[in-house]
Scaffold this motif. Structure first.
Motif, PDB file in Angstrom:
ATOM      1  N   ILE A 191       3.664   3.901   7.740  1.00 64.58           N
ATOM      2  CA  ILE A 191       3.527   5.351   7.889  1.00 64.58           C
ATOM      3  C   ILE A 191       2.115   5.777   7.498  1.00 64.58           C
ATOM      4  CG2 ILE A 191       4.380   7.596   7.088  1.00 64.58           C
ATOM      5  CD1 ILE A 191       7.041   6.120   6.427  1.00 64.58           C
ATOM      6  N   GLY A 192       1.471   6.531   8.370  1.00 66.63           N
ATOM      7  CA  GLY A 192       0.129   7.023   8.090  1.00 66.63           C
ATOM      8  C   GLY A 192       0.015   8.513   8.345  1.00 66.63           C
ATOM      9  N   ILE A 262       8.878  -0.865   4.085  1.00 69.08           N
ATOM     10  CA  ILE A 262       8.145   0.353   4.444  1.00 69.08           C
ATOM     11  C   ILE A 262       6.825   0.435   3.696  1.00 69.08           C
ATOM     12  CG2 ILE A 262       8.216   2.881   4.552  1.00 69.08           C
ATOM     13  CD1 ILE A 262      11.242   2.736   4.416  1.00 69.08           C
ATOM     14  N   ALA A 263       5.753   0.679   4.443  1.00 64.63           N
ATOM     15  CA  ALA A 263       4.435   0.965   3.859  1.00 64.63           C
ATOM     16  C   ALA A 263       4.188   2.457   4.010  1.00 64.63           C
ATOM     17  CB  ALA A 263       3.356   0.173   4.600  1.00 64.63           C
ATOM     18  N   VAL A 311      12.923  -1.634   0.911  1.00 65.15           N
ATOM     19  CA  VAL A 311      11.907  -1.581  -0.132  1.00 65.15           C
ATOM     20  C   VAL A 311      10.685  -0.855   0.426  1.00 65.15           C
ATOM     21  CG1 VAL A 311      10.378  -2.862  -1.665  1.00 65.15           C
ATOM     22  CG2 VAL A 311      12.683  -3.707  -1.241  1.00 65.15           C
ATOM     23  N   MET A 312      10.229   0.144  -0.289  1.00 72.04           N
ATOM     24  CA  MET A 312       9.051   0.918   0.120  1.00 72.04           C
ATOM     25  C   MET A 312       7.933   0.734  -0.903  1.00 72.04           C
ATOM     26  SD  MET A 312       8.808   4.899   1.358  1.00 72.04           S
ATOM     27  CE  MET A 312       8.989   5.757  -0.210  1.00 72.04           C
ATOM     28  N   HIS A 313       6.710   0.579  -0.396  1.00 73.56           N
ATOM     29  CA  HIS A 313       5.566   0.433  -1.291  1.00 73.56           C
ATOM     30  C   HIS A 313       4.360   1.146  -0.685  1.00 73.56           C
ATOM     31  CE1 HIS A 313       3.656  -1.134  -4.811  1.00 73.56           C
ATOM     32  NE2 HIS A 313       4.598  -2.059  -5.021  1.00 73.56           N
ATOM     33  N   ASN A 314       3.326   1.283  -1.483  1.00 75.02           N
ATOM     34  CA  ASN A 314       2.080   1.916  -1.046  1.00 75.02           C
ATOM     35  C   ASN A 314       1.497   1.178   0.158  1.00 75.02           C
ATOM     36  OD1 ASN A 314      -1.141   1.580  -1.513  1.00 75.02           O
ATOM     37  ND2 ASN A 314      -0.487   3.685  -1.819  1.00 75.02           N
ATOM     38  N   ASP A 315       0.955   1.924   1.118  1.00 73.24           N
ATOM     39  CA  ASP A 315       0.476   1.316   2.363  1.00 73.24           C
ATOM     40  C   ASP A 315      -0.711   0.378   2.144  1.00 73.24           C
ATOM     41  OD1 ASP A 315      -1.119   3.495   1.684  1.00 73.24           O
ATOM     42  OD2 ASP A 315      -1.359   4.199   3.739  1.00 73.24           O
ATOM     43  N   GLY A 316      -1.586   0.700   1.207  1.00 73.63           N
ATOM     44  CA  GLY A 316      -2.697  -0.198   0.911  1.00 73.63           C
ATOM     45  C   GLY A 316      -2.214  -1.503   0.321  1.00 73.63           C
TER      46      GLY A 316
END
Length: 389
Positions: A191-192, A262-263, A311-316
């Motif tokens: 996601i951006g 998920i990013a 699991v979701m984490h920071n995109d970087g």
């Protein structure tokens, strides 16, 4: 590192500091100086501003090789062509902008390396949209030269995968390794602020257990910025994209794991809420009443015959995780993603290619064993000397 930061044999919690292959020492650091956030000095927009400044002297004499086209509208492809084209003046302008941007990126990187969290970093991979160009690669290489001239012993290199693929492939490293044994791939979401990309990532675990052969099997892109949807509209469209990918995988007999990685921009809390940093997403994603993983589980409760885990984490962080298989020759490494802002994360490897933990414990055990044996041998020698006496 917190002891309860996600079990490596089970599904890690959202935003976990401990993952199957690495410990995440820091991410999304927001460093500042007198001019504001450091990330703003090494972003995609920062390069465009620098390019525009180099064009100004030529505009005054009506000799701007770019004509009336605004600097932020010139494509990376065109800039790459000008770098090696016959128009030496245009090439010189782009080269000048690259050099100035590299100086800024070196300054920002230096500040990161001087923080406690980034101490002893041996290698930095650079991702983000800016990296996907010849001018981006030149800027990265020039930055490395600048840092090494200042005695910083760190390697800087472009991220191996295409940045769009890296943001999806990295989600594999959010999942425990056992999940790949009976499945061909996982669903991934990146996601951006402009786009939402969904894909099916093949682990190719049997070919390479370290996931170095992983690849995006199929992906879909939605430029949500063009449609300006509500938050609920964005989630609805995301669910639709994921269900279409599940159907496509079933049609091709590709067995999906009951897992979605998920990013997402921002600081991700353990419960899946977003603490801050999601201001560019459609609607208020930082609301205490909104939880994306929970919304997706409700919409897609099962994948195959099993309950869906997310699991979701920071995109970087996630983009950097795509490099895990190729970072096994160093202990501490980081990622910088150059896009709308400057994403960042620092990692310490937990495992080597042979699957053994690489957090220093093995070395300490070996050293202790060696000391114990030496002590035992010394005692035997003393006993033997007494007997001889």
């Amino acid at each position: 590192m917190a002891e309860d930061a996600g079990l490596t044999t089970g599904i890690a919690h959202h935003g976990a500091a401990r993952l199957p292959s690495v410990d995440i020492d820091s991410f999304n650091i927001e460093l500042k100086d007198d001019e504001g956030f450091l990330g703003d000095r090494a972003s995609k927009g920062a390069f465009r501003k620098i390019l525009d400044r180099w064009r100004k002297p030529l505009r005054k004499s009506d000799e701007d090789p770019f004509g009336d086209e605004p600097s932020d509208k010139i494509s990376k492809k065109k800039l790459d062509e000008l770098l090696v084209g016959d128009d030496t003046e245009a090439s010189a302008v782009v080269h000048s902008a690259i050099e100035e941007f590299a100086q800024e990126l070196a300054y920002v990187t230096r500040r990161f390396l001087n923080t406690k969290a980034w101490a002893k970093t041996e290698r930095i991979v650079v991702g983000g949209g800016f990296r996907d160009s010849r001018l981006g690669e030149l800027a990265i290489a020039r930055t490395e030269i600048i840092l090494k001239s200042e005695d910083f012993k760190v390697d800087l290199l472009p991220i191996r995968f295409h940045p769009d693929d890296a943001g999806l492939i990295g989600t594999l490293h959010l999942a425990p390794s056992w999940i790949f044994e009976a499945h061909d791939g996982v669903l991934a979401v990146d996601i951006g602020g402009t786009n939402i990309r969904c894909g099916v990532v093949e682990s190719r675990w049997k070919k390479a257990p370290d996931l170095s052969k992983a690849a995006v099997w199929k992906s879909e892109l939605w430029r949500h910025a063009d449609d300006e949807p509500t938050r609920e509209g964005a989630v609805k469209r995301l669910v639709k994209m994921l269900k279409e990918l599940i159907a496509a995988a079933e049609k091709e007999n590709l067995k999906l794991a009951p897992f979605i990685g998920i990013a997402c921009p921002g600081v991700i809390n353990e419960d899946g809420s977003i603490e801050k940093g999601a201001q560019n997403l459609p609607g208020n994603w930082e609301s205490s009443k909104f939880n994306l993983p929970a919304s997706l589980v409700e919409a897609i409760p099962q994948i195959g015959d099993h309950d869906t885990a997310i699991v979701m984490h920071n995109d970087g962080v996630v983009q950097g995780l795509a490099e895990v298989p190729f970072m096994q020759d160093v202990a501490r490494w980081g990622v910088l993603t150059i896009g709308t802002g400057l994403g960042n994360a620092r990692y310490t490897n937990r495992k080597k290619d042979n699957g053994k933990k690489d957090n220093g414990k093995d070395e300490k055990k070996a050293e202790k064993k060696e000391n114990d044996e030496s002590e035992k041998n010394e005692k035997k020698a003393k006993k033997a000397r007494k007997a001889d006496a």
